[in-house]
Design a protein around this motif. Sequence first.
Motif, mmCIF file in Angstrom:
data_model
loop_
_atom_site.group_PDB
_atom_site.id
_atom_site.type_symbol
_atom_site.label_atom_id
_atom_site.label_comp_id
_atom_site.label_asym_id
_atom_site.label_seq_id
_atom_site.Cartn_x
_atom_site.Cartn_y
_atom_site.Cartn_z
ATOM 1 N N ARG A 149 -14.117 107.251 36.026
ATOM 2 C CA ARG A 149 -15.564 107.141 36.256
ATOM 3 C C ARG A 149 -16.045 105.702 36.016
ATOM 4 O O ARG A 149 -16.875 105.180 36.754
ATOM 5 N N LEU A 150 -15.500 105.094 34.966
ATOM 6 C CA LEU A 150 -15.874 103.721 34.647
ATOM 7 C C LEU A 150 -15.425 102.768 35.741
ATOM 8 O O LEU A 150 -16.180 101.876 36.167
ATOM 9 N N TRP A 201 -12.704 109.770 32.266
ATOM 10 C CA TRP A 201 -13.843 108.859 32.107
ATOM 11 C C TRP A 201 -13.471 107.424 32.448
ATOM 12 O O TRP A 201 -14.326 106.636 32.850
ATOM 13 N N HIS A 212 -16.674 101.263 27.863
ATOM 14 C CA HIS A 212 -17.538 102.427 27.645
ATOM 15 C C HIS A 212 -17.058 103.148 26.391
ATOM 16 O O HIS A 212 -15.863 103.395 26.228
ATOM 17 N N PHE A 251 -17.730 103.085 38.635
ATOM 18 C CA PHE A 251 -19.008 102.438 38.336
ATOM 19 C C PHE A 251 -18.905 100.937 38.546
ATOM 20 O O PHE A 251 -19.789 100.314 39.139
ATOM 21 N N SER A 274 -20.744 98.355 41.525
ATOM 22 C CA SER A 274 -21.768 97.493 40.918
ATOM 23 C C SER A 274 -21.893 96.120 41.557
ATOM 24 O O SER A 274 -22.644 95.271 41.080
ATOM 25 N N ILE A 280 -20.907 99.320 28.753
ATOM 26 C CA ILE A 280 -21.308 100.168 29.867
ATOM 27 C C ILE A 280 -21.687 101.562 29.373
ATOM 28 O O ILE A 280 -20.896 102.225 28.695
ATOM 29 N N ASP A 281 -22.922 101.997 29.709
ATOM 30 C CA ASP A 281 -23.326 103.372 29.408
ATOM 31 C C ASP A 281 -23.811 104.094 30.674
ATOM 32 O O ASP A 281 -24.476 105.122 30.588
ATOM 33 N N PHE A 282 -23.483 103.498 31.827
ATOM 34 C CA PHE A 282 -23.754 104.092 33.143
ATOM 35 C C PHE A 282 -25.244 104.131 33.505
ATOM 36 O O PHE A 282 -25.656 104.892 34.380
ATOM 37 N N THR A 283 -26.066 103.309 32.863
ATOM 38 C CA THR A 283 -27.485 103.228 33.190
ATOM 39 C C THR A 283 -27.730 102.060 34.150
ATOM 40 O O THR A 283 -26.904 101.147 34.250
ATOM 41 N N CYS A 289 -27.454 98.634 32.395
ATOM 42 C CA CYS A 289 -26.124 98.097 32.121
ATOM 43 C C CYS A 289 -25.428 97.676 33.413
ATOM 44 O O CYS A 289 -24.557 96.807 33.398
ATOM 45 N N ARG A 290 -25.824 98.253 34.538
ATOM 46 C CA ARG A 290 -25.261 97.806 35.818
ATOM 47 C C ARG A 290 -25.681 96.363 36.090
ATOM 48 O O ARG A 290 -24.871 95.529 36.517
#
Length: 302
Positions: free
Chosen positions: A67-68, A64, A39, A71, A75, A11-14, A17-18
């Motif tokens: 945040r992950l 973070w 991540h 995300f 998703s 996961i790089d939050f793009t 990757c979602r």
Amino acid sequence: MKKLHHIIAAIDFTPSCRNALREAARRASLDGAAITAVHVMDEFLVHELKKALSADQAAVRAEWLERLKKFVAESEVGAVAVNAEVRIGHPFAELVEACRAHSADLLVMGAKGSKNEPHRVGAIAAKCVRKAPVDVLVVREDAQGPFKKIVTCVDFSENSAKAVQCALHVAQQDGGSLDCLHVYQSALAMSLDYGGFAPSMPATIDPEAVENWRKDLEAFLAPLTRDVGDVKVTSLIKERVNIREAIIDHVNEVHATLVVLGTRGKTGLREMLIGTTAEKIVQNAPCSILAIKPDGFLAAAD
């Protein structure tokens, strides 16, 4: 192909990757596998965040991680329980370590294209395809739903047999069809590689050679496709000068949604599929890619 037991989703939050996370969750649901979203934070970024926030590394990692988790929750992965993990270090090294720590058998990543190169995958994904110790699924950002049209490339090696089995497993789960493609170079095609120094060869295709290749392919596939259920399996022989271009052309012609490649492992992707540069296939295929590693493959260093 055996059922998957543990999947790592990078996961790089793009957006890419979602979509990869959704596909990873779908595959986990089909096989009853565990899934961990990972991540990897850059060490320099962590250092700067510690200074900016007047916090220690544990606090930065905890923030973070939240945040992950957010995300993942946003998703739309359905009822699948996704574990979350934040690591600090080099992305490739940490993803490899995560695969080892969880005894994962599949790493799922998103493909980062660009306006000028929409099919190109990111540097880390490309490196994982070449060197990670597990099978790697690179999911296109626009991939939608099950893989209904799958192409696998056959070079008669042991690992291409494994690739066929993996492709069949996906086709059975997704209700898809499978093309098993072998591309061979005739004497004429091979002579063209010598820049005019080889003797001239006839420009016609030898029907007997084509038929022999067809028989060899059918014999190779027979034990692998004995119990395929309702999956439609098509064996195909093509003669071309450039093998990778023939594969890409076929993928485009049939509107494939997934290409399954068996890597040989000795030199990464640079020697695979009858000597063609398979990395070009990874970088230019307009669909998702599943790279199958040979048994006993170990992570390669830089």
